[in-house]
Design an enzyme around this catalytic site. Structure first.
Site, mmCIF file in Angstrom:
data_model
loop_
_atom_site.group_PDB
_atom_site.id
_atom_site.type_symbol
_atom_site.label_atom_id
_atom_site.label_comp_id
_atom_site.label_asym_id
_atom_site.label_seq_id
_atom_site.Cartn_x
_atom_site.Cartn_y
_atom_site.Cartn_z
ATOM 1 N N HIS B 69 -18.101 -59.544 91.987
ATOM 2 C CA HIS B 69 -16.784 -59.382 91.324
ATOM 3 C C HIS B 69 -16.983 -59.844 89.882
ATOM 4 C CE1 HIS B 69 -14.466 -59.547 95.389
ATOM 5 N NE2 HIS B 69 -14.631 -58.292 94.988
ATOM 6 N N SER B 70 -16.899 -58.899 88.971
ATOM 7 C CA SER B 70 -17.417 -59.143 87.612
ATOM 8 C C SER B 70 -16.698 -60.254 86.858
ATOM 9 C CB SER B 70 -17.339 -57.854 86.791
ATOM 10 O OG SER B 70 -16.205 -57.096 87.114
ATOM 11 N N ARG B 71 -15.431 -60.490 87.144
ATOM 12 C CA ARG B 71 -14.678 -61.494 86.361
ATOM 13 C C ARG B 71 -15.000 -62.920 86.780
ATOM 14 N NH1 ARG B 71 -8.499 -60.302 88.274
ATOM 15 N NH2 ARG B 71 -8.707 -60.582 90.527
ATOM 16 N N GLU B 72 -15.770 -63.065 87.848
ATOM 17 C CA GLU B 72 -16.051 -64.412 88.354
ATOM 18 C C GLU B 72 -17.264 -64.985 87.610
ATOM 19 O OE1 GLU B 72 -14.060 -62.890 92.526
ATOM 20 O OE2 GLU B 72 -16.136 -63.585 92.590
ATOM 21 N N ARG B 127 -12.399 -56.760 87.897
ATOM 22 C CA ARG B 127 -13.042 -57.255 89.145
ATOM 23 C C ARG B 127 -13.938 -56.211 89.802
ATOM 24 N NH1 ARG B 127 -11.103 -59.932 94.185
ATOM 25 N NH2 ARG B 127 -11.267 -58.532 95.965
ATOM 26 N N ASN B 144 -16.638 -55.591 97.343
ATOM 27 C CA ASN B 144 -16.690 -56.439 98.543
ATOM 28 C C ASN B 144 -15.756 -55.920 99.622
ATOM 29 O OD1 ASN B 144 -17.751 -58.584 100.015
ATOM 30 N ND2 ASN B 144 -16.072 -59.938 99.453
ATOM 31 N N ARG B 145 -15.428 -54.643 99.547
ATOM 32 C CA ARG B 145 -14.667 -53.966 100.611
ATOM 33 C C ARG B 145 -15.330 -52.633 100.974
ATOM 34 N NH1 ARG B 145 -12.631 -58.170 99.863
ATOM 35 N NH2 ARG B 145 -10.433 -58.848 100.027
ATOM 36 N N HIS B 196 -19.219 -65.948 95.141
ATOM 37 C CA HIS B 196 -17.982 -65.559 94.454
ATOM 38 C C HIS B 196 -17.342 -66.802 93.834
ATOM 39 C CE1 HIS B 196 -17.218 -61.518 96.477
ATOM 40 N NE2 HIS B 196 -18.237 -61.987 97.167
ATOM 41 N N SER B 197 -16.261 -66.609 93.160
ATOM 42 C CA SER B 197 -15.352 -67.721 92.814
ATOM 43 C C SER B 197 -13.957 -67.129 92.860
ATOM 44 C CB SER B 197 -15.680 -68.267 91.416
ATOM 45 O OG SER B 197 -15.146 -67.426 90.407
ATOM 46 N N TYR B 248 -8.270 -64.753 104.811
ATOM 47 C CA TYR B 248 -7.434 -63.660 105.319
ATOM 48 C C TYR B 248 -8.352 -62.551 105.860
ATOM 49 C CZ TYR B 248 -8.368 -62.535 100.355
ATOM 50 O OH TYR B 248 -8.957 -62.378 99.113
ATOM 51 N N GLU B 270 -17.400 -69.513 97.683
ATOM 52 C CA GLU B 270 -16.365 -69.362 96.655
ATOM 53 C C GLU B 270 -16.435 -70.644 95.824
ATOM 54 O OE1 GLU B 270 -14.218 -67.003 95.911
ATOM 55 O OE2 GLU B 270 -14.212 -65.632 97.633
#
Lengths: 94, 309
Positions: B69-72, B127, B144-145, B196-197, B248, B270
């Protein structure tokens, strides 16, 4: 470059499953352009959502009208982004 | 930077700077580090993986990826620090030396290059990937989906405008397919850790179903040990558990696919924080975050070495 001035990140604390469901309704309203940093899951888990400036008032009214507690995690996203950019620039110039 | 010793690990870097760092590290450690290009991103950027190996052929291996996820940003920055730590510690640290004397480590620092470049050029909070979805004005798929594990089930969106859009079909994203092909062809990866974060969690499968994994108690015990070691440095508290019970339902997730592919020690971290800065973690927290995460990673890697299967 996208400007996030006035965007706020709200931390929503849903008290029960019904309130989580209410927040999920918000997620479906595409015109609000909400960006869930931590999506709605279970009552005990905080929900973090970035709210663009034009939607901030409407979202807060919605939450308050349903008695859903929230706090402001980030008051203005662009301020943090500016700090980050300045830090990177300072490093580069050093 | 003129060398990886003068490279600054306490600031965020661009894609080019990270790729230059990787080349520097390879040049400085020709007998330990090599760079493998496992594919090209949707927009044609190289997808690079660092391989840390002391010899042998197709040795049992450990995979670590950051930045899917690029923004992390703290994750790619931590990945850079991990790479340097491995080269610094091999031959010095007994535990890591034992690991690398028997196993290889693969580290993909920028797992979503197009998205990462976009966070620097256009939208810091991007993201997803940057693939175009025919018929939609919205761009990108949540990488990631997009994996073939529970794909299409609840826990992802079929709306291309959603941040959790799963894509038209499993492995539609070349950034995902490249890893799938690499892992499948390698065939001897024993631990897979995707980083991730944020929210300070250590998660194991499953995310798409409430069914417990066959190795639940072992994965839970190992996660407990890893978060305890992580917390020993700065007191950073992590929760741990399966994805679906801890956060979740999420379908099409990376480590659900890796676990179902036979990689028992499949985990997602995370990283910091729990919600003060979120994805905008100040750069001064990069190094402490990487240092504490490394203790958690070492716990999992050491256990993998000592529990072959």
């Amino acid at each position: 470059k996208e400007d996030f001035s006035g965007h706020q990140v709200l931390r929503i604390s849903a008290a029960d499953e019904a309130q989580v469901e209410k927040v999920r309704e918000l997620e479906k309203l595409e015109h609000l352009q909400l960006d869930f940093w931590r999506g709605p899951s279970q009552p005990s888990t905080p929900i973090d959502v970035r709210v663009p400036f034009p939607s901030v008032q409407a979202v807060k009214v919605f939450l308050e009208s349903h008695g859903i507690k929230y706090s402001i995690m980030i008051k203005d996203v662009q301020v943090l982004l500016k700090d980050e950019e300045e830090q990177m620039f300072a490093f580069k110039s050093r | 930077a003129h060398s990886t010793d003068t490279f600054s690990y306490a600031t965020y870097h661009t894609l080019d700077e990270i790729y230059e760092f990787m080349d520097l590290l390879v040049a400085e450690n020709p007998n330990l580090v090599s760079k493998i290009q496992i594919g090209n991103s949707y927009e044609g950027r190289p997808i690079n993986v660092l391989k840390f190996s002391t010899g042998g052929t197709n040795r049992p291996a450990i995979w670590i990826d950051t930045g899917i996820h690029s923004r992390e940003w703290v994750t790619q920055a931590s990945g850079v620090w991990f790479a340097k730590k491995i080269t610094d510690d091999y031959g010095q640290d007994e535990q890591l030396t034992a690991i690398l004397d028997s196993m290889d480590i693969f580290l993909e620092i920028v797992t979503n290059p197009d998205g990462f470049a976009y966070t620097h050029s256009k939208n810091r909070l991007w993201r997803k990937t940057r693939s175009i979805t025919a018929g939609s004005s919205c761009v990108g798929v949540d990488p990631n989906r997009n994996w073939d594990a529970g794909f299409g089930e609840a826990g992802a969106s079929s709306n291309p405008c959603s941040e959790t859009y799963r894509g038209k079909f499993a492995n539609s994203e070349v950034e995902v397919k490249s890893i799938v092909d690499f892992v499948t062809n390698h065939g001897n990866i024993k631990a897979f850790i995707s980083i991730h974060s944020y929210s300070q969690l250590l998660l194991y499968p499953y995310g798409y179903t409430t069914t417990r994994v066959a190795h639940q108690s072992e994965l839970d015990q190992l996660a407990k040990a890893a978060v305890e070691n992580l917390a020993s440095l700065y007191g950073t508290k992590y929760k741990y558990g399966s994805i679906i019970t801890t956060i979740y339902q999420a379908s099409g997730g990376t480590i659900d696919w890796t676990y179902n592919s036979g990689i028992k020690y499949s985990y997602t971290f995370e990283l910091r924080d729990t919600g003060l800065y979120g994805f905008l973690l100040p750069a001064k927290q990069i190094v402490p975050t990487a240092q504490e995460t490394w203790l958690g990673l070492m716990t999992i890697m050491d256990y993998t070495l000592k529990h072959p299967y």
